[in-house]
Write a protein that holds these residues in place. Structure first.
Motif, PDB file in Angstrom:
ATOM      1  N   ILE A 110      52.955  40.940  41.303  1.00 60.77           N
ATOM      2  CA  ILE A 110      52.094  42.077  41.629  1.00 60.77           C
ATOM      3  C   ILE A 110      52.038  42.234  43.142  1.00 60.77           C
ATOM      4  N   SER A 111      51.754  43.445  43.599  1.00 58.95           N
ATOM      5  CA  SER A 111      51.638  43.723  45.032  1.00 58.95           C
ATOM      6  C   SER A 111      50.248  43.326  45.517  1.00 58.95           C
ATOM      7  N   GLN A 112      50.071  43.352  46.827  1.00 56.93           N
ATOM      8  CA  GLN A 112      48.749  43.020  47.365  1.00 56.93           C
ATOM      9  C   GLN A 112      47.710  44.036  46.923  1.00 56.93           C
ATOM     10  N   TRP A 113      48.125  45.286  46.731  1.00 59.87           N
ATOM     11  CA  TRP A 113      47.167  46.317  46.294  1.00 59.87           C
ATOM     12  C   TRP A 113      46.793  46.108  44.829  1.00 59.87           C
ATOM     13  N   GLU A 114      47.740  45.698  44.024  1.00 58.05           N
ATOM     14  CA  GLU A 114      47.441  45.376  42.631  1.00 58.05           C
ATOM     15  C   GLU A 114      46.548  44.147  42.542  1.00 58.05           C
ATOM     16  N   PHE A 115      46.749  43.216  43.453  1.00 57.49           N
ATOM     17  CA  PHE A 115      45.878  42.038  43.518  1.00 57.49           C
ATOM     18  C   PHE A 115      44.441  42.459  43.828  1.00 57.49           C
ATOM     19  N   CYS A 116      44.279  43.330  44.810  1.00 55.48           N
ATOM     20  CA  CYS A 116      42.943  43.805  45.181  1.00 55.48           C
ATOM     21  C   CYS A 116      42.273  44.532  44.013  1.00 55.48           C
ATOM     22  N   GLU A 117      43.030  45.359  43.319  1.00 53.68           N
ATOM     23  CA  GLU A 117      42.478  46.061  42.155  1.00 53.68           C
ATOM     24  C   GLU A 117      42.104  45.065  41.076  1.00 53.68           C
ATOM     25  N   GLY A 118      42.918  44.030  40.917  1.00 60.33           N
ATOM     26  CA  GLY A 118      42.621  42.988  39.938  1.00 60.33           C
ATOM     27  C   GLY A 118      41.333  42.254  40.263  1.00 60.33           C
ATOM     28  N   ILE A 119      41.090  42.002  41.549  1.00 62.73           N
ATOM     29  CA  ILE A 119      39.847  41.351  41.981  1.00 62.73           C
ATOM     30  C   ILE A 119      38.647  42.226  41.642  1.00 62.73           C
ATOM     31  N   ARG A 120      38.782  43.533  41.880  1.00 61.14           N
ATOM     32  CA  ARG A 120      37.676  44.451  41.566  1.00 61.14           C
ATOM     33  C   ARG A 120      37.387  44.463  40.067  1.00 61.14           C
ATOM     34  N   GLN A 121      38.440  44.506  39.270  1.00 66.01           N
ATOM     35  CA  GLN A 121      38.256  44.523  37.819  1.00 66.01           C
ATOM     36  C   GLN A 121      37.682  43.204  37.319  1.00 66.01           C
ATOM     37  N   LEU A 122      38.159  42.110  37.868  1.00 65.02           N
ATOM     38  CA  LEU A 122      37.689  40.783  37.471  1.00 65.02           C
ATOM     39  C   LEU A 122      36.208  40.607  37.764  1.00 65.02           C
TER      40      LEU A 122
END
Length: 205
Positions: free
Chosen positions: A55-67
């Motif tokens: 995953i990209s860094q932006w997908e990681f950030c979105e994942g953190i928000r969802q988590l």
């Protein structure tokens, strides 16, 4: 057999890590669930996907928000995640320079993600006129290789790509499993159980 090559790990070998500071930073931006994951040392799922470049860094950030069910901005998440990284002491940079001057072939092999590596390269490695690429003949990063330690295939790839022999190679890592994986291939290992311990290897050189 004489050691000609040295492969360094990054975290807790070169770069100091501060887990409590990172946990506190994620709590500060409202990502409490992510903070819990980090505190528990959980590296599965989102964190592992970032580490092996799925995953990209932006997908990681979105994942953190969802988590965490929070609305933290990307830049705040990146800031919090980088709070794990402290510094690379000058004495370690000087030792790398000295080892290279003595003719050792130096390599870096790290399980890391794009966000952490970018911070290390831009903020922690620069020293005098040196940048990260000047310390090592080649830098091997899990997120670029799409594989991670302790899988032996990552070591096999490094040996083949660098054209080095395992019995002439010293691998320095803080993780026991990573050292044991390297040993299976005949690589000489040193488990760095304390941040500055590996420096003592070369004190008598």
């Amino acid at each position: 057999m004489e050691i000609k090559n040295i492969i360094f790990d990054l975290g807790d070998v070169l770069v100091g890590l501060d887990m409590p500071r990172c946990v506190e930073a994620f709590e500060k931006i409202g990502a409490k669930k992510a903070a819990e994951f980090i505190k528990d040392g959980r590296t599965q799922d989102l964190f592992y996907e970032a580490e092996i470049g799925e995953i990209s860094q932006w997908e990681f950030c979105e994942g953190i928000r969802q988590l965490s069910g929070c609305e933290a901005r990307n830049e705040d998440i990146i800031w919090a995640w980088n709070q794990l990284l402290v510094s690379i002491p000058e004495k370690k940079k000087q030792q790398l320079i000295e080892l290279k001057r003595k003719g050792f072939r130096l390599f870096l092999l790290s399980n890391t993600n794009y966000i952490h590596w970018q911070y290390c390269a831009e903020e922690l490695f620069p020293y005098k006129h040196y940048i990260a690429e000047d310390f090592f003949e080649h830098i091997y990063l899990s997120f670029e290789m799409h594989k991670a330690k302790p899988n032996t295939n990552i070591f096999t790839q490094v040996l083949a790509d660098a054209g080095i022999e395992p019995e002439e190679t010293l691998f320095i890592d803080d993780n026991k499993d990573n050292c044991e994986a390297a040993e299976k291939l005949g690589i000489i290992t040193f488990q760095n159980t304390e941040p500055d311990l590996w420096l003592q290897i070369f004190n008598n050189d």
